[in-house]
Write a protein that holds these residues in place. Structure first.
Motif, PDB file in Angstrom:
ATOM      1  N   ASP A 557       0.836  -1.206   0.000  1.00 60.71           N
ATOM      2  CA  ASP A 557       0.000   0.000   0.000  1.00 60.71           C
ATOM      3  C   ASP A 557       0.867   1.251   0.000  1.00 60.71           C
ATOM      4  OD1 ASP A 557      -2.235  -1.549  -0.026  1.00 60.71           O
ATOM      5  OD2 ASP A 557      -2.654  -1.364   2.125  1.00 60.71           O
ATOM      6  N   ASP A 558       1.938   1.230   0.757  1.00 64.40           N
ATOM      7  CA  ASP A 558       2.842   2.377   0.830  1.00 64.40           C
ATOM      8  C   ASP A 558       3.484   2.643  -0.531  1.00 64.40           C
ATOM      9  OD1 ASP A 558       4.272   4.438   2.109  1.00 64.40           O
ATOM     10  OD2 ASP A 558       6.020   3.130   2.282  1.00 64.40           O
ATOM     11  N   HIS A 561       0.854   4.004  -2.936  1.00 65.72           N
ATOM     12  CA  HIS A 561       0.544   5.398  -2.581  1.00 65.72           C
ATOM     13  C   HIS A 561       1.655   6.325  -3.068  1.00 65.72           C
ATOM     14  CE1 HIS A 561      -1.035   8.772  -0.300  1.00 65.72           C
ATOM     15  NE2 HIS A 561       0.195   8.974   0.189  1.00 65.72           N
ATOM     16  N   LEU A 562       2.907   5.867  -2.948  1.00 63.30           N
ATOM     17  CA  LEU A 562       4.042   6.682  -3.353  1.00 63.30           C
ATOM     18  C   LEU A 562       4.056   6.901  -4.864  1.00 63.30           C
ATOM     19  CD1 LEU A 562       6.784   8.047  -2.609  1.00 63.30           C
ATOM     20  CD2 LEU A 562       7.863   5.819  -2.967  1.00 63.30           C
ATOM     21  N   LYS A 564       1.478   6.353  -7.064  1.00 63.02           N
ATOM     22  CA  LYS A 564       0.198   6.676  -7.701  1.00 63.02           C
ATOM     23  C   LYS A 564       0.182   8.119  -8.216  1.00 63.02           C
ATOM     24  CE  LYS A 564      -4.727   5.872  -7.048  1.00 63.02           C
ATOM     25  NZ  LYS A 564      -5.774   5.371  -6.122  1.00 63.02           N
TER      26      LYS A 564
END
Length: 843
Positions: A557-558, A561-562, A564
């Motif tokens: 997820d991290d 998120h980075l 995206k």
């Protein structure tokens, strides 16, 4: 022929036989008393003529006790048959030892028993030595007669019953006159057919020529001819004879007949041949065993030489192996770089006293470089030298010094080999001395010494090349560390101040965009520096792989998120698809994060429309598929795909930028994690698909992950009353001061120093809760400053602050005594963690 002349000739024949010393003759009574015996018998049994004349000799007493009854039985047969063919018995020598003999008996009308005795000790000895060898007969036929009334029958009995071939020829035409039974049996032709014939009538011409030539020599020179080995063709095939040809003289002293006695030595010759074959086989076996030992030694030596690249260990292993196989003492001398002096000496010996003595002796007596032989000659010629029966006084005086030989020497040398240490035809860079105390080296030992010295030369050369490579690698590491420091130091200040500006709420949108641009490009530059350093670590196998528990979904997820935001900036979609992922795993989250960011970031960079998709699933290992609809890769471009500093299409560098390290580094890291990165499919203009795999272990759900979770409740550090920032870069000092203030440390609690000397002076005058100590500074660096503080018994909390990023930097700092380690560009999260440790330390 007149009777008197005939009698005279017979007497001469008897006398010749009796005195010939080729066979023993005993004349005895029926009750065993010996009337007469020739010298052959007396010597055979150890008695003298005087013993015989005293009439004390009796053949029954001279016979071995176990053979007496058998011998008496032969006497009984003799009474009936008048003659007894050869039989074996043993006599007792005067000194008590047994003498085996072959005996034939003849009885005359007056009751006198004539025994023909042949000593077969030699044959019996051969029979004992070689079980399958036939009888070896070395006979000397001697015939003697004394004043006994002998007749033609007496001569016939002796002649016919001799166990060896005996024949008589006339001395004019060399025709056969007489032939005994043994000869008839040996030749295989009836005697009646041989009498009156010559050798040319019975044997091949070549054989006949040789025989007649010998017999003519006997007649012309009037002397005995001994033919040790004479081949003849017989009915039994080729036989080998030992023949004596003896002239028999008439009254005028002229040879009238030839008496020939031939011993069949075929079996003895065959036995000797067998014995020689056995000897050759034994020698071959011993040679094979020696060769096997040599090969085993060479194999073991090669193994120990390859065990290490450390030159000292190589030399010690070499000398120890040599003294276990080839020499009593082994000395290796290596020259200095100029080649004019001995720089290194290694010695091994079975006797440690010899080893220490020689080492001390060599220090007192240096080698003479002008010596005519020994090590100096070997170094000049490049050729090995073998010295046997060494004259140590001469060797020491000539090879070392005039007074060297005068010194007491508890080590004496018998043989010596000196070999050069060199690579092919190059100049020697050392020499090996092999020493034996008592035995002698041979040419085979010299060959082995040459071979192992060549192997030693290669091992030393490899060791030196390895050392040079290590030196080059250390120089490269030092260079990269300096590059890292020089780039990270200003970059850290740039990024730090930029992040702080970004937090300023008074900025307008245009200003905020410019700051974002500065920050993004700065972070890109930092990633490039990190990638270059990582490549260096991977290539030198110095990168560290951790195995720690972490949450896999949280990591993914991290990453999404980075990245995206980067995808959205290009107007493409970043999709994700997870399948059966474990919640917690054990692996290296930092390296896994780096791999995925590199591959996904690469896909985003080369995709202008469409999407990039990350699929993740778990089987035996973790598997990730990154699919894009970008520019794709042609078959021709794939060969450059995973090469460092190279992109599949060099023209894309101008359009997309980058170092070309991402995929290369990702594959290296994935393989270190037990997996791989491969291009699964791709086509130009349609996109690509990469497969990523890494090994992992499942972590227990209850496993404590608290060490990896930040506690932000401890952000207020107003209780820290004093911090000293030590850095030669004023921008960094200012940035770190601002970081500390942001984290809650009061401004008045913060002091600064620009080098180690100033830091030591301030720390000794004022104790600090925390010292942030830069490592690389002028005048006095961080390590020196810490050492000075330790000497003054300083107890404060000191943390290393460095722009170096090479493997081992953190360990080196902690080993030196630092209480913590921070890397530039400085992370506020890392600084927060240090402040937490500081607070805990002072509680």
């Amino acid at each position: 022929m007149e009777p008197s002349r005939e009698r005279y000739q017979q007497d001469q024949r008897y006398k010749t036989i009796f005195d010939s010393d080729m066979i023993g003759i005993i004349a005895s009574t029926m009750n065993g008393s010996i009337l007469d015996a020739n010298d052959y018998v007396l010597k055979m049994l150890g008695y003298t003529r005087r013993d015989l004349e005293r009439h004390e000799l009796n053949w029954i007493k001279l016979t071995a006790p176990e053979d007496v009854e058998t011998s008496k039985g032969y006497i009984d047969q003799l009474l009936r048959n008048k003659t007894i063919a050869g039989f074996e018995k043993e006599y007792v020598h005067k000194d008590g030892h047994r003498v085996p003999a072959l005996v034939s008996l003849t009885m005359f009308k007056d009751g006198t028993v004539i025994a023909l005795v042949l000593d077969i000790s030699a044959r019996k000895k051969i029979e004992r030595e070689l079980e399958q060898a036939n009888l070896l007969l070395e006979e000397r036929v001697s015939l003697r007669t004394q004043e006994l009334q002998q007749s033609q029958a007496f001569f016939e009995a002796i002649f016919e019953n001799m166990p060896t071939m005996v024949f008589v020829k006339d001395a004019q035409d060399f025709r056969f006159v007489r032939f005994n039974k043994a000869g008839e049996k040996l030749i295989g032709v009836p005697r009646a057919q041989m009498i009156g014939k010559t050798d040319y009538d019975l044997f091949p011409k070549e054989q006949a020529d040789a025989s007649i030539e010998n017999e003519r020599y006997v007649v012309e020179q009037s002397r005995v001819v001994d033919i040790p080995e004479e081949p003849i063709q017989t009915a039994q095939g080729l036989r080998y004879l030992h023949t004596k040809k003896i002239p028999i003289f008439n009254k005028k002293g002229k040879p009238e007949y030839l008496l020939c006695v031939s011993e069949d030595i075929t079996e003895r010759k065959e036995s000797e041949k067998q014995k020689m074959a056995l000897l050759e086989e034994q020698l071959a076996r011993e040679a094979a065993e020696a060769r096997a030992k040599q090969m085993g030694f060479l194999s073991e030596l090669s193994y120990v030489l390859a065990e290490s690249f450390d030159q000292e260990r190589v030399l010690k292993s070499f000398t120890e192996e040599v003294v276990n196989f080839l020499a009593d003492i082994c000395v290796v001398d290596l020259l200095d770089d100029e080649g004019y002096d001995i720089a290194i000496t290694e010695i091994s010996s079975h006797d440690k006293f010899d080893e220490e003595y020689i080492r001390a002796w060599r220090k007192r007596h240096p080698l003479r470089w002008d010596a005519a032989f020994g090590a100096a000659q070997v170094l000049r010629s490049g050729q090995s030298e073998l010295y046997q029966r060494v004259d140590m006084d001469l060797h020491l005086a000539e090879s070392f010094s005039a007074d060297a030989y005068a010194e007491d020497r508890p080590v004496f040398i018998s043989s010596m080999i000196v070999t050069p240490i060199k690579i092919r035809d190059q100049r020697p860079f050392g020499f090996v001395t092999f020493l034996l105390k008592q035995e002698e080296f041979n040419e085979m030992d010299l060959s082995i010494a040459d071979e192992i010295s060549s192997r030693l030369a290669i091992a030393i050369e490899n060791s030196r090349l390895f050392y040079k490579a290590q030196e080059a690698n250390r120089a490269k590491s030092a260079f990269l560390a300096n590059v890292s420091h020089e780039i990270r130091t200003p970059l850290g200040a740039m990024l730090g101040f930029t992040e702080m500006l970004k937090e300023d709420e008074s900025l307008n949108e245009e200003q905020r965009d410019m700051i974002e641009t500065i920050l993004r490009n700065g972070q890109q530059l930092l990633r490039i520096v990190d990638e270059i350093l990582d490549i260096s670590k991977v290539e030198s196998e110095r990168i560290q792989i951790e195995q720690i528990p972490f949450s896999l979904p949280a990591l993914l997820d991290d990453i999404v998120h980075l990245l995206k935001g980067r995808a959205e900036e290009k107007g493409i979609e970043l999709k994700v698809k997870y399948e059966n992922l474990p919640e917690f795993i054990v692996s290296d989250p930092t390296r896994l994060r780096q791999i995925l960011i590199n591959v996904i970031g690469n896909a985003i960079k080369f995709t202008d429309e469409g999407y990039v998709e990350l699929e993740a699933r778990c089987k035996k290992n973790l598997q990730f598929r990154v699919t894009d609809t970008g520019i794709g890769i042609s078959p021709e471009q794939r060969s450059n795909l995973f090469q460092p500093f190279v992109q599949a299409d060099s023209s894309t560098t101008r359009r997309f930028g980058g170092t070309g390290l991402g995929l290369f580094l990702s594959r290296k890291l994935a393989r270190l994690l037990g997996g791989d990165v491969i291009l699964d499919r791709s086509s130009a203009g349609k996109g690509s698909s990469f497969l990523i795999s890494v090994a992992y272990q499942k972590a227990d759900h209850g496993q404590d992950l608290s060490t990896h979770v930040e506690n932000h409740e401890r952000d207020n550090f107003k209780l820290i009353s004093s911090v000293l920032i030590v850095d030669d870069a004023s921008d960094n000092r200012d940035l770190f001061r601002r970081y500390l203030q942001k984290l809650g440390v009061e401004e008045k609690a913060i002091d600064m120093a620009q080098n180690g000397i100033e830091a030591v002076e301030k720390a000794l005058n004022k104790p600090y809760d925390l010292i942030l100590m830069d490592i690389q500074m002028p005048q006095m660096d961080g390590f020196q400053a810490l050492d000075e503080l330790k000497k003054k018994n300083y107890k404060g909390f000191v943390v290393a602050l460095t722009a170096h990023a090479m493997k081992g930097d953190e360990e080196k700092c902690l080993a030196a005594g630092f209480d913590g380690y921070l890397q530039k560009p400085l992370s506020r999260e890392a600084l927060r963690e240090i402040l937490i440790k500081t607070s805990t330390h002072h509680r």
